[in-house]
Design a protein around this motif. Structure first.
Motif, short mmCIF file in Angstrom:
data_model
loop_
_atom_site.label_atom_id
_atom_site.label_comp_id
_atom_site.label_asym_id
_atom_site.label_seq_id
_atom_site.Cartn_x
_atom_site.Cartn_y
_atom_site.Cartn_z
N ALA A 196 -0.62 -22.83 0.94
CA ALA A 196 -0.38 -21.39 0.90
C ALA A 196 -1.63 -20.64 0.43
CB ALA A 196 0.81 -21.07 -0.01
N VAL A 197 -2.36 -21.21 -0.51
CA VAL A 197 -3.60 -20.59 -1.00
C VAL A 197 -4.61 -20.52 0.14
CG1 VAL A 197 -5.61 -20.96 -2.50
CG2 VAL A 197 -3.30 -21.12 -3.44
N LYS A 198 -4.73 -21.60 0.91
CA LYS A 198 -5.66 -21.58 2.05
C LYS A 198 -5.27 -20.50 3.05
CE LYS A 198 -7.00 -26.42 1.74
NZ LYS A 198 -6.97 -27.75 2.36
N GLU A 199 -3.97 -20.39 3.31
CA GLU A 199 -3.51 -19.36 4.24
C GLU A 199 -3.74 -17.97 3.66
OE1 GLU A 199 -2.42 -19.74 7.37
OE2 GLU A 199 -2.78 -21.91 7.16
N ALA A 200 -3.49 -17.82 2.36
CA ALA A 200 -3.71 -16.52 1.71
C ALA A 200 -5.18 -16.13 1.78
CB ALA A 200 -3.23 -16.58 0.25
N ASP A 201 -6.07 -17.09 1.60
CA ASP A 201 -7.50 -16.80 1.69
C ASP A 201 -7.87 -16.32 3.10
OD1 ASP A 201 -7.95 -17.42 -0.97
OD2 ASP A 201 -8.66 -19.46 -0.56
N LYS A 202 -7.29 -16.94 4.11
CA LYS A 202 -7.54 -16.52 5.50
C LYS A 202 -7.01 -15.11 5.74
CE LYS A 202 -7.28 -21.17 7.52
NZ LYS A 202 -6.48 -22.06 8.39
N VAL B 159 -0.35 -16.43 -6.17
CA VAL B 159 -0.15 -17.77 -5.61
C VAL B 159 -1.10 -18.77 -6.28
CG1 VAL B 159 -0.26 -19.18 -3.51
CG2 VAL B 159 0.71 -16.89 -3.41
N LYS B 160 -2.34 -18.35 -6.49
CA LYS B 160 -3.32 -19.23 -7.15
C LYS B 160 -2.92 -19.51 -8.59
CE LYS B 160 -7.11 -17.87 -4.14
NZ LYS B 160 -8.35 -17.10 -4.00
N ALA B 161 -2.40 -18.51 -9.28
CA ALA B 161 -1.95 -18.70 -10.66
C ALA B 161 -0.77 -19.66 -10.71
CB ALA B 161 -1.57 -17.36 -11.28
N LYS B 162 0.15 -19.52 -9.77
CA LYS B 162 1.31 -20.41 -9.72
C LYS B 162 0.86 -21.83 -9.40
CE LYS B 162 4.87 -19.03 -10.34
NZ LYS B 162 5.71 -18.95 -11.56
N LEU B 163 -0.11 -21.98 -8.52
CA LEU B 163 -0.64 -23.31 -8.20
C LEU B 163 -1.23 -23.96 -9.46
CD1 LEU B 163 -1.51 -25.62 -6.35
CD2 LEU B 163 -3.54 -24.27 -5.75
N THR B 164 -2.01 -23.20 -10.22
CA THR B 164 -2.59 -23.72 -11.47
C THR B 164 -1.49 -24.15 -12.43
OG1 THR B 164 -4.52 -22.29 -11.20
CG2 THR B 164 -4.10 -23.15 -13.41
#
Length: 115
Positions: free
Chosen positions: A65-71, A90-95
């Motif tokens: 999802a982070v990769k898609e969000a970056d795109k 999303v990045k915070a949740k991933l961390t």
């Protein structure tokens, strides 16, 4: 006198038998507790393994999802509009999820040997 001695001997035998029955009951109670503890540990181990698997799957999906969000962020920036996704969240949740998986792995609850 022999009759009296015989009665005392029989009473003494019954008292000894009662003591053995009490000791056997205590051992049975102990064994039942140990069996229950082992079964609970095995159940917890299965649940723990499922939890780790689910959290690892969540981490993988959030990484994607982070990769898609970056795109999406990049494409939005190129055309001059605000991104429709909150990539920071999303990045915070991933961390956060990575830390949870790390903590779960540190616990190392295993099926292992019985008590």
């Amino acid at each position: 006198m022999n009759t009296l001695q015989t009665i005392y001997n029989k009473l003494s035998d019954k008292t000894e038998l009662a003591k053995h029955e009490v000791n056997l009951a205590l051992v049975d109670d102990y064994n039942a507790r140990i069996d229950k503890a082992n079964n609970e540990r095995k159940s917890a181990s299965v649940s723990y393994q499922k939890l780790i698997g689910a959290m690892q799957a969540a981490v993988i999906n959030l990484e994607l999802a982070v990769k898609e969000a970056d795109k999406i962020d990049k494409a939005s920036k190129e055309i001059g509009v605000q991104s429709p996704v909150n990539s920071t969240r999303v990045k915070a949740k991933l961390t956060e999820y990575v830390k949870v998986v790390s903590a779960l792995n540190a616990l190392q609850i295993k099926g292992g040997d019985d008590i």
